[in-house]
Design an enzyme around this catalytic site. Sequence first.
Site, PDB file in Angstrom:
ATOM      1  N   CYS A 277      88.020  39.785 -56.088  1.00  0.00           N
ATOM      2  CA  CYS A 277      89.166  40.650 -55.757  1.00  0.00           C
ATOM      3  C   CYS A 277      89.684  41.500 -56.913  1.00  0.00           C
ATOM      4  O   CYS A 277      89.620  42.721 -56.831  1.00  0.00           O
ATOM      5  CB  CYS A 277      90.293  39.802 -55.183  1.00  0.00           C
ATOM      6  SG  CYS A 277      89.855  39.142 -53.571  1.00  0.00           S
TER       7      CYS A 277
HETATM    8  P1  NAD Z   1      82.432  37.742 -48.321  1.00  0.00           P
HETATM    9  O1  NAD Z   1      81.446  38.628 -48.917  1.00  0.00           O
HETATM   10  O2  NAD Z   1      82.495  36.298 -48.730  1.00  0.00           O
HETATM   11  O3  NAD Z   1      82.312  37.764 -46.723  1.00  0.00           O
HETATM   12  C1  NAD Z   1      82.150  38.916 -45.977  1.00  0.00           C
HETATM   13  C2  NAD Z   1      81.269  38.557 -44.801  1.00  0.00           C
HETATM   14  O4  NAD Z   1      81.242  39.622 -43.870  1.00  0.00           O
HETATM   15  C3  NAD Z   1      79.822  38.276 -45.202  1.00  0.00           C
HETATM   16  O5  NAD Z   1      79.485  36.974 -44.779  1.00  0.00           O
HETATM   17  C4  NAD Z   1      79.041  39.344 -44.429  1.00  0.00           C
HETATM   18  O6  NAD Z   1      77.784  38.890 -43.991  1.00  0.00           O
HETATM   19  C5  NAD Z   1      79.975  39.588 -43.265  1.00  0.00           C
HETATM   20  N1  NAD Z   1      79.711  40.821 -42.510  1.00  0.00           N
HETATM   21  C6  NAD Z   1      79.603  42.082 -42.957  1.00  0.00           C
HETATM   22  N2  NAD Z   1      79.322  42.925 -41.934  1.00  0.00           N
HETATM   23  C7  NAD Z   1      79.256  42.169 -40.816  1.00  0.00           C
HETATM   24  C8  NAD Z   1      78.994  42.436 -39.458  1.00  0.00           C
HETATM   25  N3  NAD Z   1      78.704  43.668 -39.055  1.00  0.00           N
HETATM   26  N4  NAD Z   1      78.998  41.419 -38.595  1.00  0.00           N
HETATM   27  C9  NAD Z   1      79.265  40.174 -38.993  1.00  0.00           C
HETATM   28  N5  NAD Z   1      79.524  39.839 -40.266  1.00  0.00           N
HETATM   29  C10 NAD Z   1      79.504  40.825 -41.173  1.00  0.00           C
HETATM   30  O7  NAD Z   1      83.838  38.431 -48.569  1.00  0.00           O
HETATM   31  P2  NAD Z   1      85.267  37.735 -48.641  1.00  0.00           P
HETATM   32  O8  NAD Z   1      85.482  37.197 -50.016  1.00  0.00           O
HETATM   33  O9  NAD Z   1      85.467  36.854 -47.477  1.00  0.00           O
HETATM   34  O10 NAD Z   1      86.197  39.013 -48.491  1.00  0.00           O
HETATM   35  C11 NAD Z   1      86.318  39.723 -47.270  1.00  0.00           C
HETATM   36  C12 NAD Z   1      87.420  40.740 -47.412  1.00  0.00           C
HETATM   37  O11 NAD Z   1      88.663  40.078 -47.695  1.00  0.00           O
HETATM   38  C13 NAD Z   1      87.216  41.717 -48.566  1.00  0.00           C
HETATM   39  O12 NAD Z   1      87.730  42.964 -48.215  1.00  0.00           O
HETATM   40  C14 NAD Z   1      88.036  41.115 -49.681  1.00  0.00           C
HETATM   41  O13 NAD Z   1      88.478  42.080 -50.607  1.00  0.00           O
HETATM   42  C15 NAD Z   1      89.207  40.538 -48.921  1.00  0.00           C
HETATM   43  N6  NAD Z   1      89.873  39.414 -49.583  1.00  0.00           N
HETATM   44  C16 NAD Z   1      89.131  38.462 -50.224  1.00  0.00           C
HETATM   45  C17 NAD Z   1      89.785  37.386 -50.816  1.00  0.00           C
HETATM   46  C18 NAD Z   1      89.012  36.324 -51.544  1.00  0.00           C
HETATM   47  O14 NAD Z   1      89.629  35.568 -52.300  1.00  0.00           O
HETATM   48  N7  NAD Z   1      87.715  36.204 -51.377  1.00  0.00           N
HETATM   49  C19 NAD Z   1      91.191  37.280 -50.740  1.00  0.00           C
HETATM   50  C20 NAD Z   1      91.892  38.256 -50.051  1.00  0.00           C
HETATM   51  C21 NAD Z   1      91.232  39.328 -49.483  1.00  0.00           C
END
Ligand code: NAD
Length: 447
Positions: A277
């Site tokens: 992040c």
């Molecule tokens: P991540 O990479 O762990 O997970 C994202 C998932 O989305 C992946 O598993 C990917 O395969 C899936 N995906 C993408 N396109 C897809 C589709 N068409 N169909 C189904 N699945 C699909 O990412 P994350 O860490 O979970 O973060 C997700 C969002 O949340 C980001 O925008 C991030 O900035 C935000 N966020 C993350 C955190 C954190 O601590 N990780 C905290 C707050 C916000």
Amino acid sequence: MKISIIGTGYVGLVTGVSLALQGHNVVCIGRNKKKIARINEGKSPFYEPMINRLLKKVVNKSFLLATDIFEKNIITSDITIVAVGTPTVNNKIDLTDIKKISVQIGKTLKKSKKYHVVVIKSTVIPTTTENIVLPILKKYSGKNVPAFGLCMNPEFLREGNAIEDALNPDRIVIGQYDKKSGKKLAEVYKNLSCPKIFTTLTTAEMIKYTANSLFATLISYSNEIARICQTIGNIDVVDVWGGVHLDNRLSPIINKKRITPGFIHYLSSGCGYGGSCFPKDTKALYAYAESIGINGQILKSVIQTNKTQPLQMISLLKRAMKTVSGKKITILGLSFKPQTDDIRESAAIPIIESLIKQKANITVHDPIARLIDPKLLEKVKIASDIKEALYNADAVLVLTAWDQYKKLIPKDFLSSMKNAIVVDGRRIYDKEYFISCGVIYEGIGLG
Ligand code: NAD
């Protein structure tokens, strides 16, 4: 309520487990069949405290199901929460997954007869939901709000504490295109008693970036102070922060008890912030500011300081040993912080890369996290425990404040290492005690 969540990463799955525990009927939609099968066995694809136990519970009770079947599940659910990745590519946010999923949802909404609310939970730069997601949904569904609903609902969970944060959030921000959309999303969170604020879509997007950039700024400021201290003699940044933190405006005394607010944690020096992040969000906000004619000087400095901070560890190491070439250097800690296996943008990566370039022999250890880059994997030795990692080492760099590392005492280093040089990147050891026992101790911010 039946809720579909797209994306089974950290945010998607943790949100799914939390909503299922609150009694909702949750479908987590992913793309990877192996991952989906694992989730349906109650096993999380990533490490997070408590997640496996709670995931198993909601899967067994059929409150949560993982699947790759998209259309049927979206049509039969009331709300779709989008939690796909929004990485930073070439220093700008990459909205490819957000756009693709908006097309898919739009096409599905065309076939759906009931009211459905689309919720963007992924972190997206201001105006994305209104100016990119909405036009795509309109184009492919042939409908407009209020025939469907649209919200932006930023996520504030912290990896390592994610389940706890999702079940007990400090606030819920509901960016709503119209009141009907916001009201429907608020029903999802009706069992959570924290403050809920209703904003425009764009305000909700900006709240997330402002919060993350603020914490990143505190860290880079702390690290700049550390560099100044490191360059002067007879000074320790840990003592400097001790004196600063006691300011009543930072840690007030309430009912004769000193309160240490959470943000104080970000006002301490280390080898840099990482994770999925802070690095990507500061870069995305900076690029967005530039694109609208704002010169984001503060953000630029925050990013630059963080980029170079990990290499401070190498400078410190070189105060204790002239060259690292041919030396056995041990890295303790790969994950960007304790209690997670996430190594995205971890300080460990540039440090390992730099040491490899300088021909050091590297051994790494982490209780949970694993290196995945094959180029690095072929050049480093992985130790299965701390003892093996420290054996015969010429120096050790401590990069993650895991409890296992905090518990190490001077004897652990002195008895195993060839030279007990310890470079403390998280300032977790008692400097005076270590030095008095014969350890050559270096640390971030130690002059
Ligand atoms: P991540 O990479 O762990 O997970 C994202 C998932 O989305 C992946 O598993 C990917 O395969 C899936 N995906 C993408 N396109 C897809 C589709 N068409 N169909 C189904 N699945 C699909 O990412 P994350 O860490 O979970 O973060 C997700 C969002 O949340 C980001 O925008 C991030 O900035 C935000 N966020 C993350 C955190 C954190 O601590 N990780 C905290 C707050 C916000």
